[in-house]
Design a protein around this motif. Structure first.
Motif, mmCIF file in Angstrom:
data_model
loop_
_atom_site.group_PDB
_atom_site.id
_atom_site.type_symbol
_atom_site.label_atom_id
_atom_site.label_comp_id
_atom_site.label_asym_id
_atom_site.label_seq_id
_atom_site.Cartn_x
_atom_site.Cartn_y
_atom_site.Cartn_z
ATOM 1 N N GLY A 229 0.786 -1.223 0.000
ATOM 2 C CA GLY A 229 0.000 0.000 0.000
ATOM 3 C C GLY A 229 0.807 1.256 0.000
ATOM 4 N N ALA A 230 0.304 2.217 0.788
ATOM 5 C CA ALA A 230 0.818 3.579 0.739
ATOM 6 C C ALA A 230 2.194 3.678 1.369
ATOM 7 N N THR B 270 -0.261 1.996 7.582
ATOM 8 C CA THR B 270 0.391 1.186 6.554
ATOM 9 C C THR B 270 1.623 0.478 7.084
ATOM 10 N N ARG C 96 -8.193 -5.508 -1.240
ATOM 11 C CA ARG C 96 -7.959 -4.125 -1.650
ATOM 12 C C ARG C 96 -9.251 -3.313 -1.663
ATOM 13 N N LYS C 97 -10.394 -4.003 -1.732
ATOM 14 C CA LYS C 97 -11.677 -3.320 -1.857
ATOM 15 C C LYS C 97 -12.317 -3.147 -0.492
ATOM 16 N N SER D 210 -13.671 2.003 -1.825
ATOM 17 C CA SER D 210 -12.238 2.146 -2.075
ATOM 18 C C SER D 210 -11.738 0.886 -2.758
ATOM 19 N N SER D 211 -10.858 1.066 -3.731
ATOM 20 C CA SER D 211 -10.235 -0.065 -4.423
ATOM 21 C C SER D 211 -8.728 -0.085 -4.213
ATOM 22 N N ASP D 212 -8.213 0.724 -3.296
ATOM 23 C CA ASP D 212 -6.773 0.807 -3.054
ATOM 24 C C ASP D 212 -6.441 0.693 -1.566
ATOM 25 N N GLU D 213 -6.976 -0.334 -0.928
ATOM 26 C CA GLU D 213 -6.728 -0.622 0.484
ATOM 27 C C GLU D 213 -7.166 0.513 1.411
ATOM 28 N N THR E 249 -8.163 5.934 -0.899
ATOM 29 C CA THR E 249 -9.081 6.926 -1.466
ATOM 30 C C THR E 249 -10.475 6.299 -1.568
#
Length: 1107
Positions: A46-47, A125, A155-156, A172-175, A178
């Motif tokens: 992730g981030a 993270t 991730r969703k 959200s689709s990026d853990e 966003t």
């Protein structure tokens, strides 16, 4: 406002795991997403890594060992909030270091307002070392309530807003980095994700509607309304043909609950199917693995049905006299059903039953298992399945008002008490001799996912059990300690004298314990030798009120996140504890040892000798993710691999069972398996040994005459409606189904015959064209004998209207005939309930007429109710009862007939007007005048002159007074002084029909002949008037009047004469005749369930015709 921290205690949406799943009215079969907020712990790529504010090493204190725990603490700058969490793990392997994501949702609850006023979303993270607040990314004013993670793609993420403020979702689709926001036109109560397709979701709304989405919640489509909560399921791969098929329990247009299936995009009424043709009990559908369960209650008795691998439903066969009143599905693993059944004589206990592969035939495994109620009213069975080893169960059984813990190693065939430890914590011997003393354990799973519960075991650590309990004669809730077993429950050791939460690390190579207390703590204990010795460590410098711990549920658990607060008004504290430094190297072959699973010395467990590999106690090496649990199995079958019925290792049949009985499918020339009374446990792996001795033997079918023939209807009812299908089921207890002829006589002159039972398995349908009671006879015959069964079926035509025909005036202490006229006239067998006066108990008859003697003077009430099938209608009338009275027939000017709609309301209004006119002209009190207008044309009425109240004792003077009243009324009518205005321009005259009044009527015998002459004179004069009027004027309704006049009541009306000087009474205040006709038609009630009607009709009474 005062606030205090709290948390959600519910499992994740996709887990939906309950220890027991109920069939019946049974508790929800599976726990769906409950609609409470969670914290999601995830391990994702992730981030970027943030700086680490609020971080410090928790403690470097060590004891007995030369290493220290690495810990970080992070303070969430929010006070007194709900911290609600859900633990989920997702591993992604990358060449560089992994980034582990944790999501935490907190809510601020205002106790004064009684609602949530704000929320915060936090994201880490680096597995809890630092957190970032994401409120600006979800909307600063958005109040969140739920957080969900897709079970197939971590991730969703899906967030739900608080429904009290708005209805929307954030995706959200990026853990969770966003989010996109979407508005909804309904309020979500729970979600169910598809087990394979990450985009497919089912949503259940607060108004009991089921919606589906195929794009992860961006668009929704309504599937069905009135769906039962928690009774909808996705298809099962390999069993259902379509992956988007949905199983649901819903109320349909007929008002009953049904089991339905449909595809998520094709769920219109024409596309739905009902795998079970009949209605089912509400909250009884359970779809689990290869099985589908439903419950149907008929005649007050619950019947359970099962479908195995989507085959047609079969009725579950429990022992004959178990008579279950509640049933819960415990497990459906390994093609076998484990069920808890509460029988007719049980209140706080259940019996455990185990099934064959199809889930149809059940064998008793253990009696009187303790049960209790959960926080939400759900039933909790004290039964625990040990993880990691198949066939081992623990149960708390009630014996003579004592609760004792038992264990089985063969899935319920044998149960025994737990052997207490040999020594206590101080090494002193424990005096505890079976069966008078043993170890007893609390078997409740934790309702808080962040504590370990009363008992725990892991698939990754077979044979290792940790549980809270006590030593003694029975289970106790005081003086409890914590016990551990390293060999699957054969032997136990005590590790703590108080209650502790215990977590497993790294395949069970280390145990972490934390005291379960309401006071703040700062220490935890770690053991590397399966609880034989413990090391104490500080995880925080300041004592912390611990609310729970996030423990990675994966196999390589080496990190914990402890959360709590320093005080009720302090911020939340999250303490990250990293144990990686403890496991300083990877394990090699010299670090392992083997152990043998046994059952109190018996090496064969579930048909196998099992040898497991585990790390040597005290070795501090890491196993890693690629560790493989090698198990050596040596199949060997013995007596214990077969279920038996009872006592002394012998199969003893139940008192009602005949071991010599054959299957009904067994025909002459064929063979059948003759049971020895034993059967192999489904999940047992035995292949040799005593198998041949206890397996069923193949024998030739000798053939038998039909015996035990039964006939019943599919719905279990003995009443059906005329013109509707009646479906009969024929059952036979003994006989040859393939060689037995069947004849069914429906009792209405129609009969059918079949060469064998094959065509009648689904029922025999028949439509009755007339109402009545029919004797339905089934006859079965083969070359060896015959048998007969009889059923009496009531065929009814729903009654729509009842009219109570009673005299208006009756003589006290004389018989009065009362008749109930029912429409339709041929409605079949009816039951009549009669109430007289203030009586509370009715007289019940099968006849429509009854004779009754009234003993009290004055107005008496008569009520009749008519029952036909599920329909109930009613009518009520009043009768004036006196010692004596006089009567006079009245006629009217012909213009009244033109305005006569011939309905009861109109006749009653006319009677009131005539009575008022007579009282005004003569001055006679209203209570001495009674006017009844007859149905039909020409319009006529009868005037009743009643004695004054309270004059019975003055009989002679009262009779003289009555004669004076009669003379006054007679003079007024003969002089045409009584008239009324029907409508402007329509004057109606009231006059007498004959020249002489009817003689005085009373209860004395001396007046019987005069009364008869009076009645005869009335009949002849009335007939003469009728014939004259018939030839004088053509009346459209004359045929209807002639047919129904004698069946209708004599209703109250009065008489008027024509005179310009007479007072005029107007009818402008009454309802228009056409409106009255509509009112009468509206009062008729069609045959609905338990309907009460009180109406009348003067129309022709038709026969009930078939539909």
């Amino acid at each position: 406002a005062q606030h205090e921290p709290a948390m959600s205690l519910e499992p994740s949406a996709q887990e939906r795991h309950q220890p027991a799943k109920r069939v019946g009215v049974v508790q929800p079969g599976e726990e769906k997403a409950s609609g409470r907020p969670y914290c999601s712990l995830q391990y994702l790529k992730g981030a970027c890594r943030k700086e680490r504010p609020f971080i410090r090493e928790c403690s470097d204190r060590t004891r007995h060992n030369g290493f220290k725990l690495k810990g970080d603490r992070f303070r969430l700058d929010i006070k007194k909030k709900f911290l609600t969490m859900k633990v989920v793990k997702h591993w992604k392997r990358f060449p560089r270091d992994e980034l582990d994501v944790i999501l935490i949702l907190t809510k601020l609850y205002d106790f004064n307002l009684g609602s949530v006023t704000e929320s915060s979303l936090w994201r880490s993270t680096d597995y809890g070392t630092t957190y970032e607040k994401l409120n600006d990314k979800v909307g600063l004013k958005t109040v969140l309530s739920y957080l969900y993670v897709s079970p197939t793609n971590k991730r969703k993420i899906m967030l739900l807003s608080d429904p009290e403020i708005e209805s929307s979702i954030l995706i959200s689709s990026d853990e969770g980095a966003t989010y996109q926001k979407y508005r909804l036109n309904f309020y979500i109560q729970s979600l169910l994700f598809h087990p394979k397709q990450e985009e497919w979701i089912l949503a259940y709304s607060l108004d009991q509607k089921l919606y589906s989405s195929m794009d992860f919640g961006r668009k929704w489509q309504l599937m069905h309304e009135q769906v039962t909560p928690n009774r909808f399921y996705w298809s099962v791969t390999g069993l259902d043909k379509e992956p988007d098929l949905v199983h649901m329990e819903a109320r349909t247009a007929d008002g009953h609950t049904h089991y339905l299936t449909c595809r998520i995009q094709e769920c219109l009424e024409t596309k739905r199917s009902g795998p079970f043709s009949r209605s089912i009990d509400i909250s009884s559908l359970v779809v689990q693995d290869e099985y589908i369960f439903i419950q149907v209650t008929t005649g007050g008795r619950a019947n359970y049905y099962v479908s195995y691998r989507r085959e047609p439903f079969a009725q579950i066969k429990l022992p004959k006299y178990s008579l279950p009143k509640d049933m819960h599905i415990i497990s459906t693993d390994e093609n076998q059903v484990f069920a808890a059944v509460q029988e007719w004589n049980q209140n706080d206990t259940y019996n455990l039953y185990i099934s064959d592969t199809r889930g149809v035939y059940f064998t008793l495994a253990l009696e009187n298992v303790k049960s209790s109620r959960g926080l939400e009213g759900n039933i909790i069975i004290d039964l625990y399945e040990v993880a990691g080893i198949k066939g081992i169960f623990l149960a708390n059984r009630k014996i003579d008002d004592q609760i004792k813990t038992f264990i089985t190693y063969n899935k319920g065939r044998d149960w025994r008490l737990l052997q207490a430890p040999d020594t206590d914590l101080r090494g002193d011997p424990v005096v505890c001799q079976l069966p008078f003393c043993s170890l007893h354990l609390h078997l409740q799973l934790s309702e808080n996912p962040y504590t370990s519960g009363s008992i725990s075991s892991k698939e990754t650590a077979p044979g290792l059990l940790v549980a809270t309990g006590n030593i003694g004669s029975e289970l106790s809730y005081t003086d409890v300690g914590v016990f551990i077993s390293s060999d699957g429950g054969n032997s136990w050791r005590q590790i703590f004298e108080e209650e502790y939460n215990v977590w497993f690390l790294d395949w069970g190579g280390a145990l972490v314990a934390m005291k379960r207390t309401s006071v703040p703590i700062r220490h935890m204990w770690v053991s590397f030798d399966e609880g034989r010795s413990w090391s104490k460590y500080s995880f925080t410098s300041t004592p912390l009120f611990v609310d729970g711990s996030l423990v990675d549920p994966g196999i390589e658990t080496q990190i914990m996140t402890v959360f709590g607060h320093f005080s009720l008004r302090s911020e939340w504290q999250l303490v990250k504890v990293d144990y990686k430094s403890i496991f300083n190297r990877r394990c090699n072959k010299d670090d392992y040892q083997t152990w043998h699973l046994h059952n109190q010395g018996e090496p064969c467990v579930m048909g196998e000798r099992k040898i497991y590999k585990k790390r040597k106690p005290g070795v501090q090496c890491s196993l890693g993710r690629d560790y493989s649990q090698s198990v050596v199995s040596e199949p060997l079958c013995d007596f214990g691999d077969f279920c038996r019925l009872h006592s002394n290792n012998q199969c003893v049949p139940a008192f009602w069972f005949s071991p010599s009985s054959l299957s009904k499918d067994c025909s002459i020339g064929q063979s059948y398996l003759n049971s020895t009374g034993y059967r192999r446990i489904v999940s047992n792996n035995c292949t040799d040994g005593l198998r041949e001795r206890y397996m069923a033997k193949m024998e030739k079918c000798p053939g038998k005459a039909p015996r035990g023939l039964h006939i019943l209807t599919t719905d279990g009812k003995l009443v059906t409606e005329q013109g509707h299908n009646a479906t009969f089921i024929i059952l036979m207890e003994e006989g040859d189904l393939q060689r037995t002829n069947i004849q069914l006589d429906f009792g209405d002159g129609i009969a059918v015959s079949y060469a064998n039972f094959s065509p009648v398995e689904d029922g025999i349908r028949h439509v009755y064209k007339s109402a009545g009671i029919f004797q339905v006879t089934a006859y079965a015959e083969n070359s060896l004998g015959s048998d007969t069964a009889v059923l009496f079926l009531h065929v009814v035509c729903p009654v729509e209207h009842v009219h109570l025909s009673v005299p208006f005036v009756a003589i006290r202490n004389k018989d009065v005939n009362i008749t109930a006229v029912v429409w339709p006239s041929q409605a079949g067998t009816l039951t009549y309930f009669w109430w007289f006066g203030n009586s509370t108990k009715p007289l019940i008859t099968l006849e429509s007429s009854i004779s009754y003697v009234f003993t009290v003077e004055g107005m008496n009430t008569v009520t009749v109710q008519v029952a036909a099938g599920n329909t109930l209608i009613q009518d009520t009338k009043e009768i004036a009862v006196h010692e004596y009275f006089q009567s006079q027939l009245l006629s009217f000017s012909p213009n009244l007939d033109y305005h006569n709609p011939d309905i009861p309301e109109w006749r009653q209004d006319i009677g009131k007007v005539i009575k008022r006119a007579l009282a005004q002209v003569t001055g006679i009190p209203d209570e001495q005048i009674l006017v009844a207008v007859f149905p039909g044309l020409p319009t006529s009425a009868e005037l009743f002159i009643l004695p004054h109240k309270n004059t019975t004792e003055r009989r002679k003077s009262s009779e003289a007074d009555l004669e004076q009243v009669v003379e006054i009324l007679f003079n007024a009518l003969n002089q045409n002084l009584v008239q009324f205005e029907l409508k402007p321009g329509v004057e109606v005259i009231v006059y007498v029909t004959q020249l002489t009044l009817a003689p005085l009527v009373d209860s004395s015998t001396g007046h019987s002949s005069s009364a008869m002459l009076m009645l005869l004179s009335v009949v002849f004069v009335g007939l003469a008037v009728f014939l004259i009027y018939k030839f004088k004027r053509k009346i459209p309704w004359i045929n209807i009047y002639a047919q129904v006049q004698h069946d209708k009541e004599q209703e109250m009306i009065g008489s008027v004469s024509q005179s310009e000087n007479a007072p005029k009474i107007t009818l402008s205040e009454f309802t228009d005749p056409e409106e009255l006709m509509d009112k009468e038609l509206d009062t008729r009630v069609m045959g609905s369930i338990s309907t009460i009607a009180n109406s009348e009709s003067t129309k022709e009474i038709p026969n009930c015709t078939s539909v």
